[in-house]
Write an enzyme that holds these catalytic residues in place. Structure first.
Site, PDB file in Angstrom:
ATOM      1  N   GLY A  34       0.208 -11.860 -40.181  1.00 47.53           N
ATOM      2  CA  GLY A  34       0.061 -13.172 -39.564  1.00 47.53           C
ATOM      3  C   GLY A  34      -0.192 -14.277 -40.568  1.00 47.53           C
ATOM      4  O   GLY A  34       0.331 -14.282 -41.683  1.00 47.53           O
ATOM      5  N   GLY A  61      -8.485 -10.461 -43.340  1.00 45.01           N
ATOM      6  CA  GLY A  61      -7.325 -10.271 -42.468  1.00 45.01           C
ATOM      7  C   GLY A  61      -6.035 -10.726 -43.105  1.00 45.01           C
ATOM      8  O   GLY A  61      -5.183 -11.333 -42.451  1.00 45.01           O
ATOM      9  N   TYR A  86     -13.129 -14.207 -26.843  1.00 45.51           N
ATOM     10  CA  TYR A  86     -12.380 -14.717 -27.996  1.00 45.51           C
ATOM     11  C   TYR A  86     -12.581 -16.226 -28.068  1.00 45.51           C
ATOM     12  O   TYR A  86     -12.859 -16.781 -29.139  1.00 45.51           O
ATOM     13  CB  TYR A  86     -10.889 -14.400 -27.858  1.00 45.51           C
ATOM     14  CG  TYR A  86     -10.044 -15.073 -28.921  1.00 45.51           C
ATOM     15  CD1 TYR A  86      -9.984 -14.566 -30.209  1.00 45.51           C
ATOM     16  CD2 TYR A  86      -9.336 -16.251 -28.642  1.00 45.51           C
ATOM     17  CE1 TYR A  86      -9.238 -15.191 -31.197  1.00 45.51           C
ATOM     18  CE2 TYR A  86      -8.589 -16.878 -29.622  1.00 45.51           C
ATOM     19  CZ  TYR A  86      -8.542 -16.346 -30.891  1.00 45.51           C
ATOM     20  OH  TYR A  86      -7.809 -16.979 -31.861  1.00 45.51           O
TER      21      TYR A  86
END
Length: 333
Positions: free
Chosen positions: A61, A57, A211
């Protein structure tokens, strides 16, 4: 002017309103200043020349910021990303910013076991070593969804995917020891419980809850992983990066997203601040030999008794082997 029975033209009322505004702005400023000074920064200058680091990822971010910081230190950075188009742009940006052209982009979708296996095979075939594996990628889906492997999307991406990837790359990590595994978890695990009878739900009234469950699983996985890796010189630690102003909050549904946007913009850490503990655990000499710990703001922190329950972690491991479709021919930990 009269509003709710209050004469706003009255000097006393106007003065009180001004005072309230000043107090509110001062309070907000103090909170933001406190957040800034209490944010742990890693100021070490450790170089990582010759080392290979995988960051999942890494196209946005805190993953992007982590990749940038590691690339600055001279490492060969493998950006494992689901979106190659965005990843290509970010890869070029990082290479230019850090003057390190040894930044590689590879396809990885952690919600797909097929993609994970293809990525791992590619890494093993092309990389002679792996010094650090950073499990950074994560998702917080607001709608219930199953993957192609019949696994709930949050749990698949955030827990079962990293579990499988770690197994597939463990021999390369052992070969490169001393090496490190860094798992980005979250303090939000405290809002969940780990129901081992429902670790792969078939439905959910609140999909986003999983999550939190996946972050709980991240911690239990890391601690059990560290126990199983004792004596291998492969360290495994997890962390809370802080509440980050990143894209993961885009899935919060309306109207909850409106007040959340104000909170995120006003009080959450920037991605650059949020990556500090990941970088610290990836390269700091201070944590050399440290394993099975939980960190926040570049310092070790305590966990709940549930998260440190060894029997629960072992059971989660056994269930994860099933849902990650671990095979007899796969490397063992």
């Amino acid at each position: 002017m009269i509003v709710f029975g209050v004469d706003l033209s009255c000097p006393v009322i106007q003065t009180l309103i001004c005072v309230a505004v000043v107090v509110s702005l001062t309070a907000v400023s103090l909170l933001r200043f406190y957040a800034y000074i209490s944010c742990g920064y890693y100021h070490g200058r450790t170089r990582m020349d010759g080392k290979v680091v995988i960051i999942t990822g890494a196209n946005g971010g805190i993953g992007k910021e982590t990749a940038t910081e590691i690339a600055k230190r001279g490492a060969r950075v493998i950006m494992a990303c689901r979106n190659l188009e965005t990843g290509k742009q970010v890869r070029d940006e990082i290479a230019e910013t850090t003057k390190n052209d040894n930044v590689i982009l590879k396809k990885l979708d952690l919600s797909s076991q097929k993609s994970i296996r293809e990525f791992a095979e590619d890494v093993i075939r092309t990389e002679p070593r792996l010094d650090v594996l950073i499990h950074n990628a994560g998702t917080a889906e607001s709608k219930f969804k199953k993957t192609e492997d019949d696994v709930e999307i949050n749990m698949a991406t955030n827990h079962f995917g990293p579990f499988l990837l770690t197994h597939l790359l463990i021999d390369l990590l052992k070969k490169s020891a001393p090496s490190r595994i860094v798992v980005v978890a979250s303090e939000l695990y405290r809002l969940a419980s780990l129901n081992l009878n429902k670790i792969n739900p078939t439905s959910s009234w609140c999909p986003a809850y999983y999550y939190y469950v996946s972050k709980y699983a991240n911690i239990c996985f890391t601690l059990e992983l560290a126990r199983r890796l004792e004596g291998t010189n492969v360290a495994a630690n997890c962390l809370h990066p802080g509440m980050i102003n990143s894209g993961i909050w885009r899935n919060v549904p309306f109207p909850l997203n409106l007040p959340l946007k104000l909170i995120v913009k006003g009080f959450f850490k920037t991605p650059a601040q949020g990556c500090q503990t990941s970088v610290f655990l990836a390269c700091s000499e201070e944590v050399e030999g440290v394993t099975g710990k939980y960190f926040m703001d570049c310092a070790e922190r305590a966990l709940s008794s549930g998260a440190t329950d060894e029997s629960k972690a072992k059971k989660l491991w056994e269930l994860s082997e099933k849902f990650a479709d671990l095979r007899a021919t796969d490397p063992k930990i």
